[in-house]
Design a protein around this motif. Sequence first.
Motif, PDB file in Angstrom:
ATOM      1  N   LYS A   1      39.782  68.491  48.224  1.00 44.60           N
ATOM      2  CA  LYS A   1      39.254  67.181  48.619  1.00 44.60           C
ATOM      3  C   LYS A   1      40.281  66.075  48.418  1.00 44.60           C
ATOM      4  O   LYS A   1      39.923  64.925  48.170  1.00 44.60           O
ATOM      5  CB  LYS A   1      38.023  66.858  47.754  1.00 44.60           C
ATOM      6  CG  LYS A   1      36.766  67.599  48.166  1.00 44.60           C
ATOM      7  CD  LYS A   1      35.931  66.779  49.161  1.00 44.60           C
ATOM      8  CE  LYS A   1      34.522  67.270  49.231  1.00 44.60           C
ATOM      9  NZ  LYS A   1      33.693  66.397  50.086  1.00 44.60           N
ATOM     10  N   GLN A   2      41.564  66.436  48.432  1.00 49.18           N
ATOM     11  CA  GLN A   2      42.593  65.425  48.222  1.00 49.18           C
ATOM     12  C   GLN A   2      43.105  64.908  49.558  1.00 49.18           C
ATOM     13  O   GLN A   2      43.024  65.606  50.566  1.00 49.18           O
ATOM     14  CB  GLN A   2      43.759  66.035  47.420  1.00 49.18           C
ATOM     15  CG  GLN A   2      43.326  66.689  46.119  1.00 49.18           C
ATOM     16  CD  GLN A   2      42.681  65.698  45.171  1.00 49.18           C
ATOM     17  OE1 GLN A   2      43.157  64.579  45.018  1.00 49.18           O
ATOM     18  NE2 GLN A   2      41.571  66.091  44.567  1.00 49.18           N
ATOM     19  N   THR A   3      43.659  63.703  49.541  1.00 50.53           N
ATOM     20  CA  THR A   3      44.204  63.157  50.786  1.00 50.53           C
ATOM     21  C   THR A   3      45.532  63.821  51.128  1.00 50.53           C
ATOM     22  O   THR A   3      45.924  63.840  52.291  1.00 50.53           O
ATOM     23  CB  THR A   3      44.394  61.632  50.684  1.00 50.53           C
ATOM     24  OG1 THR A   3      45.199  61.353  49.548  1.00 50.53           O
ATOM     25  CG2 THR A   3      43.049  60.942  50.508  1.00 50.53           C
TER      26      THR A   3
ATOM     27  N   ILE B   1      35.453  55.334  42.072  1.00 52.34           N
ATOM     28  CA  ILE B   1      34.557  56.480  42.027  1.00 52.34           C
ATOM     29  C   ILE B   1      35.292  57.799  41.837  1.00 52.34           C
ATOM     30  O   ILE B   1      34.684  58.786  41.438  1.00 52.34           O
ATOM     31  CB  ILE B   1      33.670  56.559  43.286  1.00 52.34           C
ATOM     32  CG1 ILE B   1      34.490  56.683  44.561  1.00 52.34           C
ATOM     33  CG2 ILE B   1      32.792  55.341  43.365  1.00 52.34           C
ATOM     34  CD1 ILE B   1      33.613  56.808  45.808  1.00 52.34           C
ATOM     35  N   SER B   2      36.581  57.833  42.088  1.00 53.98           N
ATOM     36  CA  SER B   2      37.285  59.113  41.950  1.00 53.98           C
ATOM     37  C   SER B   2      37.250  59.603  40.508  1.00 53.98           C
ATOM     38  O   SER B   2      37.346  60.798  40.262  1.00 53.98           O
ATOM     39  CB  SER B   2      38.728  58.997  42.431  1.00 53.98           C
ATOM     40  OG  SER B   2      39.405  57.987  41.718  1.00 53.98           O
TER      41      SER B   2
ATOM     42  N   PHE C   1      33.836  64.982  42.176  1.00 52.86           N
ATOM     43  CA  PHE C   1      33.141  64.974  43.464  1.00 52.86           C
ATOM     44  C   PHE C   1      32.147  66.099  43.649  1.00 52.86           C
ATOM     45  O   PHE C   1      31.876  66.494  44.778  1.00 52.86           O
ATOM     46  CB  PHE C   1      34.145  64.973  44.622  1.00 52.86           C
ATOM     47  CG  PHE C   1      35.334  65.848  44.431  1.00 52.86           C
ATOM     48  CD1 PHE C   1      36.573  65.278  44.258  1.00 52.86           C
ATOM     49  CD2 PHE C   1      35.206  67.220  44.404  1.00 52.86           C
ATOM     50  CE1 PHE C   1      37.682  66.077  44.085  1.00 52.86           C
ATOM     51  CE2 PHE C   1      36.309  68.024  44.233  1.00 52.86           C
ATOM     52  CZ  PHE C   1      37.562  67.460  44.078  1.00 52.86           C
TER      53      PHE C   1
ATOM     54  N   PRO D   1      28.594  66.425  42.016  1.00 55.22           N
ATOM     55  CA  PRO D   1      28.536  65.573  43.197  1.00 55.22           C
ATOM     56  C   PRO D   1      29.309  64.280  43.030  1.00 55.22           C
ATOM     57  O   PRO D   1      29.532  63.588  44.006  1.00 55.22           O
ATOM     58  CB  PRO D   1      27.047  65.251  43.296  1.00 55.22           C
ATOM     59  CG  PRO D   1      26.599  65.201  41.872  1.00 55.22           C
ATOM     60  CD  PRO D   1      27.440  66.180  41.127  1.00 55.22           C
TER      61      PRO D   1
ATOM     62  N   VAL E   1      29.885  60.321  42.242  1.00 57.12           N
ATOM     63  CA  VAL E   1      29.028  59.160  42.440  1.00 57.12           C
ATOM     64  C   VAL E   1      28.335  59.277  43.788  1.00 57.12           C
ATOM     65  O   VAL E   1      28.983  59.570  44.795  1.00 57.12           O
ATOM     66  CB  VAL E   1      29.868  57.871  42.385  1.00 57.12           C
ATOM     67  CG1 VAL E   1      28.994  56.664  42.633  1.00 57.12           C
ATOM     68  CG2 VAL E   1      30.581  57.765  41.047  1.00 57.12           C
ATOM     69  N   SER E   2      27.039  59.042  43.806  1.00 55.69           N
ATOM     70  CA  SER E   2      26.276  59.130  45.047  1.00 55.69           C
ATOM     71  C   SER E   2      26.620  57.961  45.965  1.00 55.69           C
ATOM     72  O   SER E   2      26.820  56.839  45.518  1.00 55.69           O
ATOM     73  CB  SER E   2      24.783  59.114  44.714  1.00 55.69           C
ATOM     74  OG  SER E   2      24.028  58.939  45.878  1.00 55.69           O
TER      75      SER E   2
ATOM     76  N   VAL F   1      32.202  50.584  41.073  1.00 56.96           N
ATOM     77  CA  VAL F   1      32.231  49.841  42.337  1.00 56.96           C
ATOM     78  C   VAL F   1      32.735  50.725  43.469  1.00 56.96           C
ATOM     79  O   VAL F   1      33.250  51.813  43.238  1.00 56.96           O
ATOM     80  CB  VAL F   1      33.142  48.589  42.218  1.00 56.96           C
ATOM     81  CG1 VAL F   1      32.597  47.619  41.173  1.00 56.96           C
ATOM     82  CG2 VAL F   1      34.571  48.975  41.906  1.00 56.96           C
ATOM     83  N   ALA F   2      32.602  50.229  44.682  1.00 54.29           N
ATOM     84  CA  ALA F   2      32.975  50.996  45.872  1.00 54.29           C
ATOM     85  C   ALA F   2      34.478  50.954  46.123  1.00 54.29           C
ATOM     86  O   ALA F   2      34.963  50.375  47.089  1.00 54.29           O
ATOM     87  CB  ALA F   2      32.217  50.453  47.080  1.00 54.29           C
ATOM     88  N   VAL F   3      35.229  51.569  45.227  1.00 53.64           N
ATOM     89  CA  VAL F   3      36.674  51.694  45.355  1.00 53.64           C
ATOM     90  C   VAL F   3      36.995  53.174  45.145  1.00 53.64           C
ATOM     91  O   VAL F   3      36.387  53.819  44.293  1.00 53.64           O
ATOM     92  CB  VAL F   3      37.384  50.818  44.294  1.00 53.64           C
ATOM     93  CG1 VAL F   3      38.861  51.158  44.179  1.00 53.64           C
ATOM     94  CG2 VAL F   3      37.204  49.341  44.620  1.00 53.64           C
ATOM     95  N   SER F   4      37.891  53.718  45.953  1.00 53.88           N
ATOM     96  CA  SER F   4      38.195  55.151  45.824  1.00 53.88           C
ATOM     97  C   SER F   4      39.064  55.427  44.604  1.00 53.88           C
ATOM     98  O   SER F   4      38.722  56.257  43.766  1.00 53.88           O
ATOM     99  CB  SER F   4      38.871  55.678  47.098  1.00 53.88           C
ATOM    100  OG  SER F   4      40.113  55.044  47.298  1.00 53.88           O
TER     101      SER F   4
END
Lengths: 363, 363, 363, 363
Positions: free
Chosen positions: B52-54, B184-185, B189, B191, B193-194, B248-251
């Motif tokens: 699941k890595q970039t 969130i990373s 993953f 699961p 953070v939802s 927060v919504a940051v990867s």
Amino acid sequence: MGLKKAGVLGATGSVGQRFILLLAEHPDFEIHALGASSRSAGKPYASAVTWKQTDLLPESAKSIPVSECTPEAFAGCDIVFSGLDSDYAGQIEKDFVGAGFAVVSNAKNYRREVDVPLIVPIVNPEHLSVVEEKVKKSKAEGKKEGFLICISNCSTAGLVAPLKPLVEAFGPIDLLTATTLQAISGAGFSPGVSGIDVLDNIVPYIGGEEDKMEWETKKILGGTNKEGTEFVPLADDVLKVSAQCNRVAVSDGHTECISLKFANRPAPSVEQVKQCLRDYVCDAYKLGCHSAPKQTIHVLEEQDRPQPRLDRNRDAGYGVSVGRVREDPVLDFKMVVLSHNTIIGAAGAGILIAEILKAKNVI
Amino acid sequence: MGLKKAGVLGATGSVGQRFILLLAEHPDFEIHALGASSRSAGKPYASAVTWKQTDLLPESAKSIPVSECTPEAFAGCDIVFSGLDSDYAGQIEKDFVGAGFAVVSNAKNYRREVDVPLIVPIVNPEHLSVVEEKVKKSKAEGKKEGFLICISNCSTAGLVAPLKPLVEAFGPIDLLTATTLQAISGAGFSPGVSGIDVLDNIVPYIGGEEDKMEWETKKILGGTNKEGTEFVPLADDVLKVSAQCNRVAVSDGHTECISLKFANRPAPSVEQVKQCLRDYVCDAYKLGCHSAPKQTIHVLEEQDRPQPRLDRNRDAGYGVSVGRVREDPVLDFKMVVLSHNTIIGAAGAGILIAEILKAKNVI
Amino acid sequence: MGLKKAGVLGATGSVGQRFILLLAEHPDFEIHALGASSRSAGKPYASAVTWKQTDLLPESAKSIPVSECTPEAFAGCDIVFSGLDSDYAGQIEKDFVGAGFAVVSNAKNYRREVDVPLIVPIVNPEHLSVVEEKVKKSKAEGKKEGFLICISNCSTAGLVAPLKPLVEAFGPIDLLTATTLQAISGAGFSPGVSGIDVLDNIVPYIGGEEDKMEWETKKILGGTNKEGTEFVPLADDVLKVSAQCNRVAVSDGHTECISLKFANRPAPSVEQVKQCLRDYVCDAYKLGCHSAPKQTIHVLEEQDRPQPRLDRNRDAGYGVSVGRVREDPVLDFKMVVLSHNTIIGAAGAGILIAEILKAKNVI
Amino acid sequence: MGLKKAGVLGATGSVGQRFILLLAEHPDFEIHALGASSRSAGKPYASAVTWKQTDLLPESAKSIPVSECTPEAFAGCDIVFSGLDSDYAGQIEKDFVGAGFAVVSNAKNYRREVDVPLIVPIVNPEHLSVVEEKVKKSKAEGKKEGFLICISNCSTAGLVAPLKPLVEAFGPIDLLTATTLQAISGAGFSPGVSGIDVLDNIVPYIGGEEDKMEWETKKILGGTNKEGTEFVPLADDVLKVSAQCNRVAVSDGHTECISLKFANRPAPSVEQVKQCLRDYVCDAYKLGCHSAPKQTIHVLEEQDRPQPRLDRNRDAGYGVSVGRVREDPVLDFKMVVLSHNTIIGAAGAGILIAEILKAKNVI
């Protein structure tokens, strides 16, 4: 009795649209005049506005003609709400007050004037007395004197809500820190916050915001001079406030992580703090104001609340949520405060202020 | 000299995948053993992992067989990196150390042990001395003694980075507050953070995180006993730390709004603080470690920085960014710190720790 | 007359919570029984559930005891709504129907059964006739026969809404393509869609979804056999459907970019298509059902609409929005359809189906 | 040989910044001139630009003086890249070509001119022949003739990449549909896409985009007249293209759900389609161009790929990813295509076009 006639300055902007939504079905007010730039003047509202609200543009507002922001065009209004940008608010609001109007403004321009009430309606409606006195006196003289009331900055509103009952119950707070995670709706939408700035990102800066929070808090929690004619903010050595403001990817709802220390020893217990917040009933509710929250402060016990998506709409956005109240190793207590920035932090506050003015027969 | 043989425990998990990415092209290490659950054992890594890595799964790692996490299966490893969940790390890491392995772990289990170094490699590599002494002694006796080194919690890493040079230059810090906006990373993953929790939302709570930040900071900034065999964290009345943690919504990239007060008066100036941070060169860089940041702390002057999307990858994620250094009305200074949570706050820190161990001939 | 007694199977799950929200203040129904896993059985609902809705858990539901999902525990229910996972729905729903209950299910298990109505209540309530006949017959025989009605897949619901009036007005559609941008609420929340999958990302795959859309559309737009006892979906050579499904960072509201070709020539004009959609009044509205949308299909003329955040709540989520109706160079027309996936696409559809059943005296 | 001197028009804008990043360490080019508005002219680049890239502003570019966009200021440039807004590109690019410059433009203004190549460098570099001939002829005459080459629209680039090898292998495609989910970086950042438009939302409209995709595809897949002097796009009855464009909350990377039908029967198999895509090697790679992707098209077999966050950077953004190749019930095949909109869809394409021109001695 009847409905009070309301005007909206800056009616096509982000704050103006919120005023219109809140007024459209309001039991106390009816929209009487809408003002915008000369570009919009003459058009029906539905044609002049780029509507960006999640609620539909109210049918009743669609055909109201938009005029320019002149006192003449607002003749007959009992109350004028201003959602004007600060670039324009300075002169226009001055003109309206000069022409005898009651103006409730969301702009920052006059918040620091010594004789202008800076109001969070669930916190310091007693500050309206400065205006009430003037109006009473001028009425007695058969005149209609205009006046201005300023709505506080949105993040200030959330911050002071829990402070008010705490100070009343436990005496002065002398140290206060707040780190905010602020929604993007506060920045309007033309252009507002850029998508690339909040996608997988946060921006740790909002121009002027920290200074507003640090200054306004002292005026709102402060008092007046002996004559009751001027506001006297808390001195810098009585209350020290430090704010750090961030913009995050949230549509509505400002979250604030705050810490505070009481001046008096011993400090209350966590349970006392929570009980005090739970018990607080704001004056606007006691006055029977339509929009006043039944529960002013919701104290949440779940460890991961409040959250903006889940909690921002409590009491239609007029209630403030407080969670995670706990002891703080550095100051006395820390907690998380959530408030709806466009309701209790902007247009909604303006409406509730007007409801209070009406309940007190000021308008 | 040659390459050191590296093993990875928990190789299929989020942290394990990062270890493999960092090791795949590393000039000092080669992957020698990969361990995961019995479900994965026996498969080639590419089949066992849900990548699941970039960055793509490195070719060189694809066919490495995955074994169970037993010392036997890791025979020959010079260094073992553990990305195990805390549910499993306790026993497995103990077994490995007992079998004579050098283990660098990302798990929280042993961080508070008095004789286990808790290391942020750009901050307190001198704490490795406790292990160096043991290894030296056992080598002299012809034995190979195992040891464990713990990587700090991710948000702690960012927090202590600027503190270290400040304390060295201006003396102890006695009050410290930090409000975090965490990516969130850090939560893995499966699961993790939802989505519904971070879409148009923030969660003002991360289980155990505040306590970790408040406790680990005192160990990392603390010292050892006279014998140099045990760590002595700073006492609670010497340094008070208060943390408030938000998701927060940051990867990737943890942002922290911090405030601090020095024990000594007068406090330095803002400019002195910034210069001190700019001048800091971490020991790992002086030792010539491959991954050590050339610039340990980037002091940003733009008023709206650091931002995670723009600044998290400085020095490949090993450099920490500090912005908005300014006076604080409550404590002495406030500033914003950004660090890459999966690099300097997790797997990357493990790799740099191993580089330091190699540079010091401990492995 | 009175209120119908309603039960909810799977009451603690994502769909179950929505059923409870919609039932709590419903004028036709009252909650009579709540069923969940044996782990929850015996607890009051407020203790058993992890409430994740933006509306508060209704006071009236808090103390209702949760039982296991057995027919005995639901004795007295006039209607049973099932929000069960497909892993459990198969056996439990069968048991309930066998025990004589009227069951409306959101699960996928029985949607393709030849004698089970698959209903989008604003589209094909006439398909309920298959059940009405059975119930009438068994009533005449003094028996109470159970039956099952399936709610369609969420993305199917949005797709077929505009198709129904178009087919009625202009004859069969023979080619149909739909590319969806689907909200994450459809996937529930334990764990639901992972945050890392939808942050700065889209996932171009939803397991089983494309097949559901392609198959269910043919049953919903199809008819029954002569006897009116079995459903006969449109044949594959009569209607060809192609779906491509994507998960995007939207909380609620599925957006679908669709194209379609009519079998008959000449095809209608764009204006005729729009007028047909505007004029459509669903049967549920004609029947006076409480939740039926006043405007079934909202045809938007703004070029950048519908948008999920702005338009998903039209008619409380029971209305479907269609925008950008225009000619398609490959098929006849293309347009954008937006529907609220948890209202008209899931629990809300179940409620409206029950309202129709009540209006028709089937329950 | 040496480095070719490059100029950048519109150097401070979003596309201009990308040109500078790609040129800064390029082995073939050096930055020779930077042009922007008169407001920026005279300043060093670092002062003129508001840098918004995730990579740092290259040191080497910081002190380059910004000039106005006049041919005089760009004297000596072998190649000029234009990132100008279409409002300015029309006149300025004309002036530069008139002054004898080789211009590669990202603007839309001249894409439909019959003698201007519209190039996706991994797809139709053979279209450069129209310019090569002219340059050869004018060189022979001792003149230096200017010319313009247009980069395609970003979503067109991703679409045509897989089409080219398919058409070469299996003959013409006659029906083609594409629904896009486009990243916000394509819209620049002053202001670009508003945050409120992409937070918990999608916008199903991008001005002019669908028409560009439908038209440009026909030119790129088309040929030239017999003389090789003018382009002849595919006729509307030879290839029908239908596009539906959406803006989604993704930073970089356009995802496109496409369907296509071949004119010839029988159509190839899914496996033949995938093999054809895998085997494709673009001419730019054969020419040895520095930026050309080693693997032009990555065919992914995982059922939930490609995803923007995971796959956009393949071959440094010059490779295109294709996944989910499967039969389509309406046309022949459907598949998901992902391309990096600012690399192969904008500035990066410009750089690779210039590399091809250099490899062919046109510059």
